[in-house]
Enzyme design. Structure first.
Site, PDB file in Angstrom:
ATOM      1  N   THR A 126       6.320  72.032 110.705  1.00 42.85           N
ATOM      2  CA  THR A 126       6.086  73.475 110.739  1.00 42.85           C
ATOM      3  C   THR A 126       4.591  73.717 110.744  1.00 42.85           C
ATOM      4  O   THR A 126       3.850  73.097 109.986  1.00 42.85           O
ATOM      5  CB  THR A 126       6.733  74.204 109.542  1.00 42.85           C
ATOM      6  OG1 THR A 126       6.246  75.565 109.528  1.00 42.85           O
ATOM      7  CG2 THR A 126       6.400  73.545 108.211  1.00 42.85           C
ATOM      8  N   GLY A 127       4.153  74.580 111.630  1.00 43.36           N
ATOM      9  CA  GLY A 127       2.723  74.849 111.698  1.00 43.36           C
ATOM     10  C   GLY A 127       2.356  75.445 113.028  1.00 43.36           C
ATOM     11  O   GLY A 127       3.229  75.899 113.774  1.00 43.36           O
ATOM     12  N   GLY A 152       6.961  76.475 121.415  1.00 43.83           N
ATOM     13  CA  GLY A 152       6.098  75.723 120.497  1.00 43.83           C
ATOM     14  C   GLY A 152       6.508  74.273 120.380  1.00 43.83           C
ATOM     15  O   GLY A 152       7.160  73.714 121.268  1.00 43.83           O
ATOM     16  N   ASP A 153       6.148  73.664 119.279  1.00 46.94           N
ATOM     17  CA  ASP A 153       6.423  72.236 119.068  1.00 46.94           C
ATOM     18  C   ASP A 153       7.851  71.969 118.595  1.00 46.94           C
ATOM     19  O   ASP A 153       8.394  70.885 118.824  1.00 46.94           O
ATOM     20  CB  ASP A 153       5.460  71.666 118.013  1.00 46.94           C
ATOM     21  CG  ASP A 153       5.622  72.382 116.675  1.00 46.94           C
ATOM     22  OD1 ASP A 153       5.644  73.629 116.657  1.00 46.94           O
ATOM     23  OD2 ASP A 153       5.765  71.697 115.641  1.00 46.94           O
ATOM     24  N   GLY A 160       2.097  75.631 116.401  1.00 52.60           N
ATOM     25  CA  GLY A 160       2.799  74.820 117.389  1.00 52.60           C
ATOM     26  C   GLY A 160       1.939  74.227 118.488  1.00 52.60           C
ATOM     27  O   GLY A 160       2.160  73.087 118.915  1.00 52.60           O
ATOM     28  N   ARG A 181       6.869  81.724 125.672  1.00 51.89           N
ATOM     29  CA  ARG A 181       6.090  80.670 124.992  1.00 51.89           C
ATOM     30  C   ARG A 181       7.020  79.747 124.201  1.00 51.89           C
ATOM     31  O   ARG A 181       7.947  80.180 123.529  1.00 51.89           O
ATOM     32  CB  ARG A 181       5.083  81.330 124.050  1.00 51.89           C
ATOM     33  CG  ARG A 181       4.265  80.343 123.198  1.00 51.89           C
ATOM     34  CD  ARG A 181       4.897  80.117 121.830  1.00 51.89           C
ATOM     35  NE  ARG A 181       4.042  79.327 120.944  1.00 51.89           N
ATOM     36  CZ  ARG A 181       4.438  78.829 119.781  1.00 51.89           C
ATOM     37  NH1 ARG A 181       5.682  79.013 119.375  1.00 51.89           N
ATOM     38  NH2 ARG A 181       3.623  78.143 119.031  1.00 51.89           N
ATOM     39  N   THR A 210       9.410  78.853 110.630  1.00 48.98           N
ATOM     40  CA  THR A 210      10.208  77.701 111.052  1.00 48.98           C
ATOM     41  C   THR A 210      10.971  77.129 109.867  1.00 48.98           C
ATOM     42  O   THR A 210      10.516  77.191 108.744  1.00 48.98           O
ATOM     43  CB  THR A 210       9.322  76.603 111.692  1.00 48.98           C
ATOM     44  OG1 THR A 210       8.761  77.105 112.859  1.00 48.98           O
ATOM     45  CG2 THR A 210      10.078  75.341 111.982  1.00 48.98           C
TER      46      THR A 210
END
Ligand code: ASP
Length: 306
Positions: free
Chosen positions: A224-225, A203-204, A227, A201, A173
């Protein structure tokens, strides 16, 4: 006064696994992106234009997991997510699950400024991108050898991973947050998601309040991580709320969320954060995060490891 911070993803980034050449290449990518955003802010441009300029550089740089360097999903294609938000107006735009769009961050900005919506997905978002004249690339453009190898290791299983790591914990990200000379904040995030993620899918990153948020009353955040955990923790908005309702400083709010709340549920990763006073926070609970910033005095900072 203006400030700017960018990230190229967090994860298990160990000094021992890095070569000097790789390190130099990552720093070059960060430097290009910082320069692009800084140029906009120095010239008196808006924080929105600055974060978009920085993220475009990161999307075009093959080593980061966004745009050109986006990871492969379970069926071997690239589905990308991106979001932008303006702190003054609370206007936001997000695109998710898009394929072929060269710069998903421009699509997020287009959705914010040229549609009546906040979030668009998949073919509908791609059709909108075409209708506003955004550039598309063939599937081959998004094929990068290192991502392909990462995917080959995983594709026969159900496991999905974050980027930037030799272990199971791989994150990627890219993102940028800025404060412009008029005192307005903005945030932008763009990602290919997680390697071998299920088709469809999300993510965040494109979810306003989870991976991306900006509000002139509090802060601008790009995450970032992992999600799924960032989504469940509504990370970016949680930091804003801790500042707004509890009176925490930017640093206190970031520490609470990244080093305490996320850690407790196993949410590995980090974020970049700014407030309107010129404070910059770049917290992460993983072993590394590609990051850079320009502070209110014009000093530049670059970091990779803890
Ligand atoms: N947060 C991103 C996602 O879950 C991945 C990352 O930051 O590495 O899609």
């Amino acid at each position: 006064m203006f400030t700017l911070a960018i990230h190229g993803g967090a994860g298990t980034i160990e000094r021992s696994l890095m070569t000097p050449e790789l390190e130099a290449a990552y720093l070059k990518g960060l430097s290009l992106a910082l320069k692009a955003g800084r140029k906009v802010l120095e010239a008196g441009g808006t924080s929105l234009d600055a974060v978009v300029a920085s993220v475009i550089e990161l999307e075009n740089y093959p080593m980061f997991n966004a745009g050109k360097g986006a990871v492969y999903n379970h069926i071997g294609s690239h589905e990308m997510d991106a979001a932008v938000m303006e702190g003054k107006t609370l206007m936001a735009g997000a695109a998710c699950g898009v394929t072929g769009v060269k710069n998903p961050i421009l699509l997020a900005k287009g959705i914010m400024q040229q549609s009546e919506h906040v979030m668009m997905a998949c073919q509908g978002a791609e059709a909108f991108a075409k209708s506003i004249g955004l550039e598309f690339e063939s599937a081959a453009y998004f094929d990068t050898e290192h991502r392909y190898k990462q995917w080959l290791e995983l594709k026969d299983g159900d496991q999905f991973t974050l980027d930037h790591s030799k272990s199971e914990k791989k994150m990627g990200t890219v993102g940028a947050v800025a404060l412009d000379k008029d005192g307005n904040l903005a945030a932008a995030t763009s990602t290919g998601g997680m390697t071998n993620k299920k088709f469809g899918r999300i993510g965040d990153s494109p979810v306003i309040g989870a991976g991306t948020y900006a509000n002139n009353e509090t802060c601008a955040i790009s995450c970032t991580g992992h999600g799924e955990l960032f989504l469940r923790s509504v990370v970016a908005y949680d930091i804003s709320c801790l500042m707004a309702y509890k009176g925490l400083t930017l640093k206190e709010a970031c520490d609470k969320v990244v080093m305490d709340k996320l850690v407790k549920i196993g949410g590995e990763g980090g974020l970049i954060a700014l407030d309107t006073k010129g404070n910059i926070e770049l917290p992460f609970n993983s072993s590394g995060m590609y990051r850079a910033s320009v502070d209110a005095q014009g000093n530049e900072y670059f970091g990779i490891y803890r």
